[in-house]
Motif scaffolding. Structure first.
Motif, PDB file in Angstrom:
ATOM      1  N   MET A 130       0.799  -1.217   0.000  1.00  0.00           N
ATOM      2  CA  MET A 130       0.000   0.000   0.000  1.00  0.00           C
ATOM      3  C   MET A 130       0.836   1.273   0.000  1.00  0.00           C
ATOM      4  O   MET A 130       0.360   2.325  -0.428  1.00  0.00           O
ATOM      5  CB  MET A 130      -0.941  -0.001   1.205  1.00  0.00           C
ATOM      6  N   SER A 131       2.064   1.187   0.483  1.00  0.00           N
ATOM      7  CA  SER A 131       2.922   2.382   0.465  1.00  0.00           C
ATOM      8  C   SER A 131       3.148   2.861  -0.961  1.00  0.00           C
ATOM      9  O   SER A 131       3.201   4.066  -1.229  1.00  0.00           O
ATOM     10  CB  SER A 131       4.258   2.087   1.139  1.00  0.00           C
ATOM     11  N   ILE A 132       3.275   1.921  -1.892  1.00  0.00           N
ATOM     12  CA  ILE A 132       3.481   2.275  -3.306  1.00  0.00           C
ATOM     13  C   ILE A 132       2.228   2.936  -3.868  1.00  0.00           C
ATOM     14  O   ILE A 132       2.291   3.945  -4.574  1.00  0.00           O
ATOM     15  CB  ILE A 132       3.838   1.018  -4.115  1.00  0.00           C
ATOM     16  N   LYS A 133       1.061   2.377  -3.530  1.00  0.00           N
ATOM     17  CA  LYS A 133      -0.190   2.917  -4.055  1.00  0.00           C
ATOM     18  C   LYS A 133      -0.492   4.303  -3.495  1.00  0.00           C
ATOM     19  O   LYS A 133      -0.947   5.195  -4.213  1.00  0.00           O
ATOM     20  CB  LYS A 133      -1.350   1.973  -3.729  1.00  0.00           C
ATOM     21  N   LEU A 134      -0.242   4.494  -2.214  1.00  0.00           N
ATOM     22  CA  LEU A 134      -0.606   5.756  -1.579  1.00  0.00           C
ATOM     23  C   LEU A 134       0.350   6.891  -1.896  1.00  0.00           C
ATOM     24  O   LEU A 134       0.068   8.048  -1.587  1.00  0.00           O
ATOM     25  CB  LEU A 134      -0.715   5.567  -0.064  1.00  0.00           C
ATOM     26  N   GLU A 135       1.482   6.570  -2.518  1.00  0.00           N
ATOM     27  CA  GLU A 135       2.390   7.628  -2.956  1.00  0.00           C
ATOM     28  C   GLU A 135       1.709   8.556  -3.959  1.00  0.00           C
ATOM     29  O   GLU A 135       2.062   9.723  -4.097  1.00  0.00           O
ATOM     30  CB  GLU A 135       3.655   7.021  -3.587  1.00  0.00           C
ATOM     31  N   PHE A 180      -1.832 -20.884   9.554  1.00  0.00           N
ATOM     32  CA  PHE A 180      -3.120 -20.614  10.189  1.00  0.00           C
ATOM     33  C   PHE A 180      -4.239 -20.630   9.152  1.00  0.00           C
ATOM     34  O   PHE A 180      -3.986 -20.655   7.942  1.00  0.00           O
ATOM     35  CB  PHE A 180      -3.085 -19.255  10.901  1.00  0.00           C
ATOM     36  N   ASP A 181      -5.452 -20.573   9.625  1.00  0.00           N
ATOM     37  CA  ASP A 181      -6.608 -20.603   8.723  1.00  0.00           C
ATOM     38  C   ASP A 181      -7.657 -19.568   9.144  1.00  0.00           C
ATOM     39  O   ASP A 181      -8.854 -19.849   9.178  1.00  0.00           O
ATOM     40  CB  ASP A 181      -7.227 -22.007   8.696  1.00  0.00           C
ATOM     41  N   TYR A 182      -7.205 -18.366   9.465  1.00  0.00           N
ATOM     42  CA  TYR A 182      -8.118 -17.316   9.908  1.00  0.00           C
ATOM     43  C   TYR A 182      -8.742 -16.596   8.704  1.00  0.00           C
ATOM     44  O   TYR A 182      -8.117 -16.453   7.654  1.00  0.00           O
ATOM     45  CB  TYR A 182      -7.385 -16.272  10.749  1.00  0.00           C
ATOM     46  N   ASP A 183      -9.976 -16.150   8.904  1.00  0.00           N
ATOM     47  CA  ASP A 183     -10.589 -15.251   7.935  1.00  0.00           C
ATOM     48  C   ASP A 183     -10.003 -13.856   8.120  1.00  0.00           C
ATOM     49  O   ASP A 183      -9.409 -13.552   9.167  1.00  0.00           O
ATOM     50  CB  ASP A 183     -12.103 -15.197   8.145  1.00  0.00           C
ATOM     51  N   VAL A 184     -10.190 -13.008   7.105  1.00  0.00           N
ATOM     52  CA  VAL A 184      -9.724 -11.617   7.191  1.00  0.00           C
ATOM     53  C   VAL A 184     -10.830 -10.702   6.695  1.00  0.00           C
ATOM     54  O   VAL A 184     -11.458 -10.974   5.668  1.00  0.00           O
ATOM     55  CB  VAL A 184      -8.461 -11.384   6.337  1.00  0.00           C
ATOM     56  N   ASN A 185     -11.068  -9.631   7.415  1.00  0.00           N
ATOM     57  CA  ASN A 185     -12.031  -8.617   6.996  1.00  0.00           C
ATOM     58  C   ASN A 185     -11.358  -7.259   7.008  1.00  0.00           C
ATOM     59  O   ASN A 185     -10.840  -6.831   8.044  1.00  0.00           O
ATOM     60  CB  ASN A 185     -13.247  -8.600   7.930  1.00  0.00           C
ATOM     61  N   THR A 186     -11.368  -6.604   5.857  1.00  0.00           N
ATOM     62  CA  THR A 186     -10.774  -5.273   5.729  1.00  0.00           C
ATOM     63  C   THR A 186     -11.867  -4.271   5.404  1.00  0.00           C
ATOM     64  O   THR A 186     -12.737  -4.542   4.569  1.00  0.00           O
ATOM     65  CB  THR A 186      -9.711  -5.262   4.619  1.00  0.00           C
ATOM     66  N   MET A 187     -11.828  -3.138   6.055  1.00  0.00           N
ATOM     67  CA  MET A 187     -12.870  -2.131   5.840  1.00  0.00           C
ATOM     68  C   MET A 187     -12.348  -0.741   6.145  1.00  0.00           C
ATOM     69  O   MET A 187     -11.417  -0.561   6.938  1.00  0.00           O
ATOM     70  CB  MET A 187     -14.072  -2.438   6.727  1.00  0.00           C
ATOM     71  N   ASP A 199     -10.272   6.597  -2.004  1.00  0.00           N
ATOM     72  CA  ASP A 199     -10.610   5.814  -3.200  1.00  0.00           C
ATOM     73  C   ASP A 199      -9.636   4.655  -3.397  1.00  0.00           C
ATOM     74  O   ASP A 199     -10.035   3.529  -3.736  1.00  0.00           O
ATOM     75  CB  ASP A 199     -10.596   6.716  -4.442  1.00  0.00           C
ATOM     76  N   ILE A 200      -8.355   4.935  -3.183  1.00  0.00           N
ATOM     77  CA  ILE A 200      -7.334   3.898  -3.344  1.00  0.00           C
ATOM     78  C   ILE A 200      -7.548   2.773  -2.338  1.00  0.00           C
ATOM     79  O   ILE A 200      -7.488   1.589  -2.666  1.00  0.00           O
ATOM     80  CB  ILE A 200      -5.926   4.500  -3.178  1.00  0.00           C
ATOM     81  N   LEU A 201      -7.822   3.157  -1.098  1.00  0.00           N
ATOM     82  CA  LEU A 201      -8.006   2.156  -0.041  1.00  0.00           C
ATOM     83  C   LEU A 201      -9.267   1.322  -0.266  1.00  0.00           C
ATOM     84  O   LEU A 201      -9.243   0.094  -0.109  1.00  0.00           O
ATOM     85  CB  LEU A 201      -8.060   2.848   1.321  1.00  0.00           C
ATOM     86  N   ASN A 202     -10.353   1.967  -0.647  1.00  0.00           N
ATOM     87  CA  ASN A 202     -11.597   1.229  -0.894  1.00  0.00           C
ATOM     88  C   ASN A 202     -11.462   0.258  -2.066  1.00  0.00           C
ATOM     89  O   ASN A 202     -11.956  -0.868  -2.010  1.00  0.00           O
ATOM     90  CB  ASN A 202     -12.749   2.206  -1.164  1.00  0.00           C
ATOM     91  N   GLU A 251      -7.797  -6.883  -2.570  1.00  0.00           N
ATOM     92  CA  GLU A 251      -6.370  -7.171  -2.709  1.00  0.00           C
ATOM     93  C   GLU A 251      -5.701  -7.290  -1.338  1.00  0.00           C
ATOM     94  O   GLU A 251      -4.887  -8.191  -1.102  1.00  0.00           O
ATOM     95  CB  GLU A 251      -5.696  -6.067  -3.520  1.00  0.00           C
ATOM     96  N   VAL A 252      -6.063  -6.401  -0.412  1.00  0.00           N
ATOM     97  CA  VAL A 252      -5.501  -6.443   0.940  1.00  0.00           C
ATOM     98  C   VAL A 252      -5.922  -7.726   1.649  1.00  0.00           C
ATOM     99  O   VAL A 252      -5.115  -8.370   2.331  1.00  0.00           O
ATOM    100  CB  VAL A 252      -5.927  -5.195   1.739  1.00  0.00           C
ATOM    101  N   ASN A 253      -7.188  -8.100   1.480  1.00  0.00           N
ATOM    102  CA  ASN A 253      -7.646  -9.364   2.066  1.00  0.00           C
ATOM    103  C   ASN A 253      -6.841 -10.550   1.541  1.00  0.00           C
ATOM    104  O   ASN A 253      -6.470 -11.457   2.295  1.00  0.00           O
ATOM    105  CB  ASN A 253      -9.133  -9.575   1.768  1.00  0.00           C
TER     106      ASN A 253
END
Length: 212
Positions: free
Chosen positions: A73-78, A110-117, A88-91, A96-98
């Protein structure tokens, strides 16, 4: 009995008074400054990675997920020049982050779910570099691993203050000062004289807890 209780309170007060003096001296040397919540709350986006639990394994996993996401994300947020652009970039990067987080989780066995918001959340006082970010509601990009019951790691994602060094742990105070100053660029000139930096000392919190 009442006399003994009263004496105990007096002794406790004296201990905290002298102990508090040392705390104040230490806080002054650190120059911790509490930011004005009204001036910064709607001008930044925080980044939080919440661990599944507080176990050593889950906390270590949290940091590995953090590292991989920040590297991407550092590359994208530049490219982001405003809060709206960063939002907009984060949303648009949630899936992709998930995927990035899930990849790390699987790699670590591990086998955890991930939720990004991206959401507005209420956070307590937090120290970041030389600053105290006051309690309140902030916009935050949250990556929740598994049940999300563990401690979280956080930074300021926009302006991009997370991406200081490879360890992801060091806050560049000079850069932080510059970015905090830039947060006020659009504030009317007549408000400049009203800005105050509030020094926050732990001794005040101690006394409040005692007498409340």
């Amino acid at each position: 009995m009442k006399k003994n209780i009263f004496c105990f309170i007096i002794i406790l007060f004296v201990i905290n008074l002298f102990g508090g003096c040392a705390i104040v001296e230490n806080e002054e040397s650190l120059d911790l400054k509490e930011l004005n919540y009204e001036e910064i709350a709607d001008k930044l986006i925080r980044f939080h990675v919440i661990a599944n639990s507080d176990s050593e394994e889950d906390q270590a996993l949290k940091l590995k997920v953090r590292d991989r996401i920040i590297d991407k994300m550092s590359i994208k947020l530049e490219k982001a020049e405003s809060l709206d652009q960063a939002r907009d970039i984060l949303n648009s990067s949630i899936e992709e982050v998930n995927s990035i987080a899930r990849e790390v989780i699987i790699e670590e066995g591990f086998d955890y779910d991930v939720n990004t918001m991206l959401s507005n959340e209420n956070f307590p006082d937090k120290i970041y570099g030389d600053y105290v970010f006051p309690q309140g509601t902030y916009e935050a990009y949250r990556v929740i691993i598994g049940s999300g019951e563990g401690q979280n790691w956080w930074c300021v994602m926009f302006p991009p203050l997370c991406f200081v060094d490879e360890s992801k742990n060091i806050v560049d105070t000079k850069k932080l000062d510059e970015n905090i100053a830039n947060l006020d660029d659009k504030v009317e000139e007549n408000k400049e004289d009203n800005k105050k930096v509030i020094f926050k000392f732990k001794v005040v919190e101690v006394f409040n807890k005692i007498f409340n």
